[in-house]
Design an enzyme around this catalytic site. Structure first.
Site, short mmCIF file in Angstrom:
data_model
loop_
_atom_site.label_atom_id
_atom_site.label_comp_id
_atom_site.label_asym_id
_atom_site.label_seq_id
_atom_site.Cartn_x
_atom_site.Cartn_y
_atom_site.Cartn_z
CB SER A 115 -0.86 0.01 1.43
OG SER A 115 -0.10 -0.14 2.44
N GLY A 131 -2.02 -4.17 1.10
CA GLY A 131 -1.93 -5.42 1.78
C GLY A 131 -0.97 -6.68 1.49
CG ASP A 134 -3.22 4.94 8.06
OD1 ASP A 134 -2.42 5.70 7.91
OD2 ASP A 134 -3.53 4.14 6.98
CG HIS A 148 -0.87 3.76 4.25
ND1 HIS A 148 -1.65 3.18 5.51
CD2 HIS A 148 -0.30 2.99 3.77
CE1 HIS A 148 -1.57 2.01 5.16
NE2 HIS A 148 -0.86 1.56 4.39
#
Length: 207
Positions: free
Chosen positions: A32, A69, A179, A182
């Site tokens: 990702s 992922g 999050d 990222h």
């Protein structure tokens, strides 16, 4: 006789053109962090790399095979087919973070990465290995082993190597998504600035 010569010439020209095209392909194998997670693909660092290369190395085509992922096992399962399809001259290998986040044995992660590197070398592709770090809550010993994993592989295979792709980004909330894992849109150019100096010598060596 003329027809046979014409067919032979067309086949030869097609083969040469195919080799020229494949010789200018850069394959990005990532997760990702390279797949522009939660953003439009065109703002991710891989697309920004393609834009930059279009000005400095217009013959190079960037193929982004990154999947959010993705683990090293998943990447390895796809890698041989991608090498055959694209015949890249360069491979940027950015995998392993999801292995660590899931607590997979790092020996298996190392083995998967090493197998991919060996496959790339067998295909005459140069490899840039991208390292990463994981949050400290996984424990000091595990996080240090994970970080050093890339350094050790790079030394063993004498690879170009980026120790930490999120250098200057990971601890800056203004450059990270909510999050905390990222980079956001503003962080993507900085990621590229971290990676590109390690990639540029590989591109220069091929000129």
């Amino acid at each position: 006789m003329f027809f046979k010569r014409h067919v032979w010439f067309v086949l030869l020209a097609t083969l040469l053109l195919s080799k020229l095209a494949s010789a200018s392909t850069l394959l990005v194998m990532g997760d990702s962090l390279s797949a522009a997670h939660n953003m439009r693909p065109e703002v991710g660092w891989v697309s920004l790399l393609q834009n930059q290369l279009s000005e400095t190395h217009p013959a190079i085509k960037v193929v982004n095979a990154s999947v959010s992922g993705e683990t090293t096992q998943g990447g390895l399962a796809r890698f041989d087919k991608l090498l055959s399809e694209h015949q890249p001259r360069w491979v940027i290998l950015e995998l392993g973070a999801n292995d660590a986040l899931r607590g997979y044995p790092l020996t298996q992660t190392s083995q998967n990465l090493e197998t991919m590197i060996e496959q790339a070398h067998q295909s005459n592709a140069q490899v840039l290995l991208i390292g990463n770090q994981i949050p400290q809550n996984f424990g000091k010993r595990y996080t240090e082993m994970f970080f050093n994993l890339y350094k050790n592989i790079a030394a063993d295979y004498q690879l170009a190597y980026v120790p930490f792709m999120l250098q200057g980004v990971a601890l800056n909330k203004e450059l990270m998504q909510a999050d905390g894992l990222h980079p956001n849109k503003a962080g993507q150019p900085i990621v590229l600035e971290t990676i590109f100096p390690h990639l540029q010598p590989l591109l220069s060596d091929s000129e």
